[in-house]
Write a protein that holds these residues in place. Structure first.
Motif, PDB file in Angstrom:
ATOM      1  N   PHE A 388      35.049  30.755  36.728  1.00  0.00           N
ATOM      2  CA  PHE A 388      34.702  31.411  37.986  1.00  0.00           C
ATOM      3  C   PHE A 388      34.554  32.921  37.776  1.00  0.00           C
ATOM      4  CE2 PHE A 388      35.926  33.201  42.189  1.00  0.00           C
ATOM      5  CZ  PHE A 388      34.917  32.630  42.929  1.00  0.00           C
ATOM      6  N   ASP A 389      33.394  33.432  38.105  1.00  0.00           N
ATOM      7  CA  ASP A 389      33.062  34.805  37.748  1.00  0.00           C
ATOM      8  C   ASP A 389      32.845  35.668  38.981  1.00  0.00           C
ATOM      9  OD1 ASP A 389      32.368  36.961  36.097  1.00  0.00           O
ATOM     10  OD2 ASP A 389      30.245  36.507  36.325  1.00  0.00           O
ATOM     11  N   GLN A 390      33.854  36.453  39.298  1.00  0.00           N
ATOM     12  CA  GLN A 390      33.739  37.381  40.418  1.00  0.00           C
ATOM     13  C   GLN A 390      34.326  38.691  39.934  1.00  0.00           C
ATOM     14  OE1 GLN A 390      32.302  37.980  42.956  1.00  0.00           O
ATOM     15  NE2 GLN A 390      33.506  39.157  44.378  1.00  0.00           N
ATOM     16  N   SER A 391      33.462  39.675  39.719  1.00  0.00           N
ATOM     17  CA  SER A 391      33.901  40.882  39.026  1.00  0.00           C
ATOM     18  C   SER A 391      34.951  41.681  39.795  1.00  0.00           C
ATOM     19  CB  SER A 391      32.698  41.768  38.734  1.00  0.00           C
ATOM     20  OG  SER A 391      32.018  42.063  39.931  1.00  0.00           O
ATOM     21  N   GLN A 392      35.005  41.502  41.111  1.00  0.00           N
ATOM     22  CA  GLN A 392      35.967  42.282  41.902  1.00  0.00           C
ATOM     23  C   GLN A 392      37.390  41.751  41.832  1.00  0.00           C
ATOM     24  OE1 GLN A 392      33.550  44.543  42.050  1.00  0.00           O
ATOM     25  NE2 GLN A 392      34.382  45.186  44.024  1.00  0.00           N
ATOM     26  N   VAL A 393      37.554  40.580  41.226  1.00  0.00           N
ATOM     27  CA  VAL A 393      38.912  40.030  41.122  1.00  0.00           C
ATOM     28  C   VAL A 393      39.687  40.797  40.064  1.00  0.00           C
ATOM     29  CG1 VAL A 393      40.309  38.026  40.475  1.00  0.00           C
ATOM     30  CG2 VAL A 393      38.250  37.703  41.851  1.00  0.00           C
ATOM     31  N   ASN A 394      40.727  41.486  40.477  1.00  0.00           N
ATOM     32  CA  ASN A 394      41.555  42.148  39.474  1.00  0.00           C
ATOM     33  C   ASN A 394      43.023  41.786  39.577  1.00  0.00           C
ATOM     34  OD1 ASN A 394      41.871  43.652  41.797  1.00  0.00           O
ATOM     35  ND2 ASN A 394      40.413  45.198  41.090  1.00  0.00           N
ATOM     36  N   LEU A 395      43.343  40.922  40.543  1.00  0.00           N
ATOM     37  CA  LEU A 395      44.703  40.405  40.634  1.00  0.00           C
ATOM     38  C   LEU A 395      44.688  38.881  40.586  1.00  0.00           C
ATOM     39  CD1 LEU A 395      46.325  42.941  40.979  1.00  0.00           C
ATOM     40  CD2 LEU A 395      47.006  42.187  43.245  1.00  0.00           C
ATOM     41  N   VAL A 396      45.493  38.344  39.663  1.00  0.00           N
ATOM     42  CA  VAL A 396      45.697  36.897  39.607  1.00  0.00           C
ATOM     43  C   VAL A 396      47.177  36.649  39.818  1.00  0.00           C
ATOM     44  CG1 VAL A 396      45.817  34.935  38.009  1.00  0.00           C
ATOM     45  CG2 VAL A 396      43.717  36.292  38.174  1.00  0.00           C
ATOM     46  N   VAL A 397      47.479  35.688  40.684  1.00  0.00           N
ATOM     47  CA  VAL A 397      48.875  35.335  40.915  1.00  0.00           C
ATOM     48  C   VAL A 397      49.094  33.880  40.502  1.00  0.00           C
ATOM     49  CG1 VAL A 397      50.707  35.079  42.636  1.00  0.00           C
ATOM     50  CG2 VAL A 397      49.031  36.921  42.873  1.00  0.00           C
ATOM     51  N   ASN A 398      50.033  33.662  39.584  1.00  0.00           N
ATOM     52  CA  ASN A 398      50.452  32.294  39.301  1.00  0.00           C
ATOM     53  C   ASN A 398      51.640  31.984  40.192  1.00  0.00           C
ATOM     54  OD1 ASN A 398      48.571  31.459  37.311  1.00  0.00           O
ATOM     55  ND2 ASN A 398      49.617  32.755  35.807  1.00  0.00           N
TER      56      ASN A 398
END
Length: 479
Positions: A388-398
Motif C-alpha cells: 500500500f503506497d501512500q506517501s503521506q503516511v509517516n506513522l505506523v502503529v502496531n
DNA sequence: AAAAAAT
C-alpha cells in the motif's frame, strides 16, 4: 543439471545524488513543490511530510546472473524505453532518473532472451515502476489481446498497480484492466478481455481464464507482486503455481512467457522454493544484514492495561499523527479492527476502518478517501500491510504485533517489515509505535529486535505527552 | 489463535 556458470557480484556502495526519483510514490509531487533535501543537522523550513532524504539503502544487492551481460542504466533513455513511455515518465510522473533497482532490473527484463527474474528490493524503493515499465515495454500496442499479466495478493494492491500502470501508459495506446472480485452484475457481464495488460488477484484471474474471458495465448510476461507471499505455503502458492503452469504448458502452444517475481522480503524457505520454481532466472537479493528498517524510527510503548493502550492511540498518537501527516493502525483481526474503530468513533475520534469483511465498494471508498488525504487515520488488518503506497503516511502503529498463525508468540518478521514499510516511502521520514501489553508482547518484540539486530527505542512513559513528542522529534517528524 | 482470496 542445467546449472549454468553463475557469477555472484556485489554492487559497490556509491555516493548517491541528493535527490532521487523514479518511484511510483512521487507522482503527485512535481519538482516545484518538493523541498530540496533534509541534511543531517540542517533545519528545513518546508513541511517535514514532504521532505526527501537519500534513497533507501538498496545498494548492496547480490546479483546472480547467467552468461548474459546486462548494463546498469543511470538514465531512463539508456534503458531503451519507447519515447511514449519516456514522455509518461518525465511529464506525467515527474520522474528524473531510475532508482537503483530500476536501473538493475529493467535491462534484465528487456534484454533478450527475456530470462525470468527474481528481484528483492526495499519497501518504497520503486519496485512497481520496474515491473510496470517491464510490462509496458514488452507489450505490442497493435495486438489487441492480453500480453502481460500481474498477480497481486489483494484487490487494493491490484487497483493501485493498475492506477500506476494506466498513468505510465498514457501516451502508449496500451490499455489495462483489473481482474478482481466485483459485484455479481459486473462479473457476469464480463466480455472477453482485449486489453493488453491485466492486473488481478489469483482467484478471479483463474476464473476468467477458465471461463474463456481471459486468453493466455499471447501472454509474454507474467509478474507476481509480493511474490514471496504469492508463492508461500500459507499464501497463494497453489493458485500461483497453477497460473504459471497453465501459461507455460507446451500443450497450450502459448508464446514464451517471462516470469518476474518481486518482493521486499524473501525468507530462506520461500527463497529456496521460488529459486526452484523459476530455476533459470536472474536473481537480485538484498543481503540479509542489509535488509534493515533504517528508513523508519521504531518505538515500543509498554502499556499497563487495555485502557491505557486505547488512551495512547486516542490522546497521544492520533493528535500528533494528524499534525505530521497520516497514520495507519494495524490490528490482528477483523473483529478487533471493528472494535477499535467503533470505540474511537463513539468518542468522536475521526478515523476509518478497512478489512476483508467490509463491502468491496466501501473498501474502495475508504482507500480513495485516505489516498486523497480526506481521512488521516486508518485502522486496518494485514489487508494493507503489503504494498500500500501512500506517501503521506509517516506513522505506523502496531496496536497488535504481527505473529505467525498457529504458533504461540512467534513473530511474523516479514509482516513486521512490510507494515513498517507503509511509512517512510521512498526515503521520507517515518515512525512506528509498537504497543506492548502482555509478557508475550514483550517477548515478540525482543525476538523482532534480535531478528533485525536492532534495538528499538522505548517511550519511557505511555502517559507522557512529552515522551511522545520527543519520540517524533527523534524520528525527525517534528522540530 | 489470522488475513486474503472466486464459492
Amino acid at each position: 543439471m542445467a546449472d549454468t556458470a553463475t557469477n555472484t557480484a556485489t554492487i559497490e556502495k556509491v555516493p548517491e545524488p541528493k535527490r532521487s526519483w523514479g518511484d511510483e510514490a512521487e507522482e503527485e509531487e512535481s519538482s516545484t513543490t518538493v523541498p530540496e533535501l533534509s541534511i543531517e543537522g540542517l533545519k528545513i523550513e518546508e513541511e517535514p511530510i514532504t521532505t526527501l532524504v537519500d534513497e533507501p539503502e538498496d545498494s548492496n544487492i547480490e546479483a546472480v546472473t547467467g552468461d548474459t551481460l546486462y548494463s546498469t542504466a543511470t538514465t531512463f533513455e539508456e534503458l531503451n524505453l519507447s519515447k511514449e513511455l519516456l514522455l509518461g515518465l518525465y511529464v506525467d510522473m515527474g520522474f528524473k532518473r531510475p532508482s537503483k533497482i530500476q536501473a538493475k532490473t529493467l535491462p534484465m527484463i528487456l534484454t533478450p532472451p527475456y530470462k525470468d527474474l527474481i528481484a528483492q528490493a526495499h519497501n518504497g524503493s520503486g519496485k512497481t515502476t520496474c515491473f510496470v515499465l517491464g510490462m509496458l515495454s514488452r507489450v505490442d500496442p497493435n495486438v489487441k489481446a492480453p500480453q502481460a499479466l500481474c498477480i497481486c495478493p489483494t484487490r487494493e494492491l491490484a487497483i493501485q498497480n493498475l492506477e500506476v500502470l494506466t498513468k505510465m501508459a498514457k501516451h502508449t495506446g496500451i490499455t489495462a484492466t483489473c481482474a478482481i472480485p466485483m459485484d455479481r452484475d459486473a462479473s457476469s457481464a464480463r466480455q472477453v478481455v482485449t486489453d493488453q495488460v491485466v492486473i488481478g488477484t489469483p482467484g478471479t484471474t483463474k476464473g476468467w481464464v477458465a471461463k474463456g474471458k481471459l486468453s493466455i495465448r499471447e501472454m509474454k510476461i507474467l509478474v507476481f507482486d509480493e511474490a514471496d507471499h504469492m508463492l508461500a505455503e500459507d499464501g497463494f502458492k497453489d493458485d500461483s503455481l497453477r497460473i504459471i503452469k497453465n501459461i507455460r504448458d507446451p500443450k497450450n502452444k502459448n508464446t514464451h512467457c517471462q516470469v518476474l517475481l518481486f518482493s521486499a522480503t524473501f525468507n530462506d524457505t520461500v527463497k529456496n522454493f521460488v529459486s526452484r520454481v523459476v530455476s533459470d532466472s536472474n536473481q537480485l537479493f538484498v543481503k540479509k544484514e542489509e535488509l534493515t528498517l533504517e528508513a523508519v524510527k521504531q518505538f515500543k510503548v509498554r502499556c499497563p492495561d487495555e485502557i491505557s493502550k486505547l488512551s495512547v492511540v486516542k490522546d497521544k498518537i492520533i493528535g500528533l499523527g494528524e499534525k505530521v501527516g497520516q497514520t495507519i493502525i494495524f490490528v490482528h483481526s477483523r473483529k478487533s479492527a471493528d472494535m477499535l474503530h467503533s470505540t474511537l468513533a463513539k468518542e468522536g475520534w475521526v478515523c476509518t476502518n478497512i478489512h476483508g469483511a467490509i463491502d468491496k465498494e466501501f473498501r474502495d471508498k475508504i482507500v480513495k478517501e485516505f489516498k486523497e488525504g480526506l481521512t488521516k487515520v486508518l485502522i486496518t488488518t494485514d489487508l494493507l500491510s503489503r504494498g500500500f503506497d501512500q506517501s503521506q503516511v509517516n506513522l505506523v502503529v502496531n496496536y497488535d504485533l504481527p505473529v505467525k498463525h498457529g504458533s504461540y508468540g512467534e513473530p511474523d518478521y516479514e509482516v513486521y517489515m512490510h507494515r513498517c514499510g507503509r511509512a517512510g516511502r521512498f526515503g521520507r521520514k517515518g515512525a512506528v509505535f509498537n504497543l506492548l501489553l502482555t509478557e508475550r508482547d514483550s517477548n515478540v518484540m525482543d525476538k523482532i529486535q534480535n531478528h533485525f539486530s536492532q534495538q528499538v527505542a522505548e517511550v519511557p512513559n505511555w502517559d507522557s505527552d512529552e515522551d511522545f513528542e520527543a519520540a517524533l522529534k527523534s524520528a525527525r517528524l517534528l522540530d
